[in-house]
Each structure stands twice: as C-alpha cells, then as structure tokens.
Design an enzyme around this catalytic site. Structure first.
Site, PDB file in Angstrom:
ATOM      1  N   THR A  47       0.829  -1.207   0.000  1.00 43.63           N
ATOM      2  CA  THR A  47       0.000   0.000   0.000  1.00 43.63           C
ATOM      3  C   THR A  47       0.863   1.256   0.000  1.00 43.63           C
ATOM      4  O   THR A  47       0.583   2.207  -0.739  1.00 43.63           O
ATOM      5  CB  THR A  47      -0.962   0.000   1.200  1.00 43.63           C
ATOM      6  OG1 THR A  47      -1.765  -1.194   1.139  1.00 43.63           O
ATOM      7  CG2 THR A  47      -1.868   1.213   1.203  1.00 43.63           C
ATOM      8  N   CYS A  48       1.923   1.255   0.790  1.00 48.38           N
ATOM      9  CA  CYS A  48       2.806   2.434   0.855  1.00 48.38           C
ATOM     10  C   CYS A  48       3.463   2.698  -0.499  1.00 48.38           C
ATOM     11  O   CYS A  48       3.532   3.843  -0.950  1.00 48.38           O
ATOM     12  CB  CYS A  48       3.877   2.248   1.924  1.00 48.38           C
ATOM     13  SG  CYS A  48       3.219   2.117   3.593  1.00 48.38           S
ATOM     14  N   THR A  49       3.923   1.639  -1.138  1.00 52.82           N
ATOM     15  CA  THR A  49       4.546   1.791  -2.455  1.00 52.82           C
ATOM     16  C   THR A  49       3.540   2.374  -3.439  1.00 52.82           C
ATOM     17  O   THR A  49       3.856   3.309  -4.187  1.00 52.82           O
ATOM     18  CB  THR A  49       5.107   0.451  -2.959  1.00 52.82           C
ATOM     19  OG1 THR A  49       6.096  -0.011  -2.033  1.00 52.82           O
ATOM     20  CG2 THR A  49       5.736   0.590  -4.344  1.00 52.82           C
TER      21      THR A  49
END
EC number: 1.11.1.29
Length: 155
Positions: free
Chosen positions: A44-46
């Site tokens: 999700t962060c990527t």
C-alpha cells in the site's frame, strides 16, 4: 493526540535517504505536504508514494514542497527511493524511534510505525489540511489536491 487544521506544525529535523538533514524550519516560506507512511517497500505504501511521484507536478507547480516520512532507517529509504524513482525526499524517523510521528499524533506504539498521516503546512507553519488513516487503509489523494488548490487560491 493528533493535530488539526489551525494547529502549528511541530518542527522536525530528520535525515533523508542520503543522510542529509531536512528540517521543517528550512522549508518555511513555502507550503509543505508532509506524508507519513508505515514502511518502505510495503504494498500500500509503495502504491501511494508511486501515485504521489506520478502526480508530483500537481504539488510542485503550486509551489508545494513534498516530504515523506517513515520510521525506516536511511539505508532502506535510499534503496526504496532508487528503486521507485521518487523525486521527493524520504525522511527517516528511525531514531529516536518515531519521535516526529509521535509529535504529529500518528505513531502506532504497538507496531512501532507511523500511521498514514497527511498534513499540508502553509508557508507560515500552520496546518491547513490534516488526515489520518490507519494501517491498511489507503488514502485517496484527491483531498490533498483539493487542499493544495484552496491554499493556492488563497495566496
């Protein structure tokens, strides 16, 4: 306690992926989008940071500086930035662990990581937009863009 619109943004001085210290005070005079995220290389962060990378001109064209902050060490951030080609600094809130995330009210004590907190700080250091999402709860960046547009219109 998390921060709200109208609060003064807490100062920070953190090393970036190249171990160069970046401070909010040095960025004063221009709006700053402060994006906290849990971990480099996580799915999700990527995805969120790649969207930010791909739409960076939305912010920079409005004169907004962008910084992304996690509790990862600088070595991980350097590898993450190189792999994904981010055009904004990745700041390490590794030590004292999560101190900046704590100051912004977005530190998850149990997991030792930052939550998905997003803050738009105006040129004088006042928070004009604040959003906090929990782990696994991806952010819709349309709110950030609207806040930047409002800030630009008021200037």
């Amino acid at each position: 306690m998390s921060l709200s619109v109208g609060d003064t943004a807490p100062e920070f001085s953190l090393p970036d992926q190249d171990k160069q210290v970046v401070s909010l005070a040095e960025l004063r005079g221009a709006p700053v989008l402060v994006v906290f995220y849990p971990f480099a290389f996580s799915g999700t962060c990527t995805g969120e940071l790649c969207q930010l990378r791909d739409e960076l001109a939305t912010y920079t064209d409005a004169g907004v500086r962008v910084v992304a902050i996690s509790t990862d060490p600088t070595f991980a951030l350097k590898a993450f930035r190189e792999k994904e080609g981010f055009g904004f600094p990745l700041l390490s809130d590794f030590w004292p662990h999560g101190a900046t995330a704590q100051a912004y009210g977005v530190f998850n004590d149990k997991a030792g990581m930052a939550l998905r907190g997003t803050f738009l700080v105006d040129a004088e250091g006042t928070i004009t937009f604040a959003e906090i999402n929990g782990p696994g709860d991806a952010r819709a960046q349309s709110g950030w863009k609207d806040a930047v547009a409002e800030l630009s219109a008021a200037a």
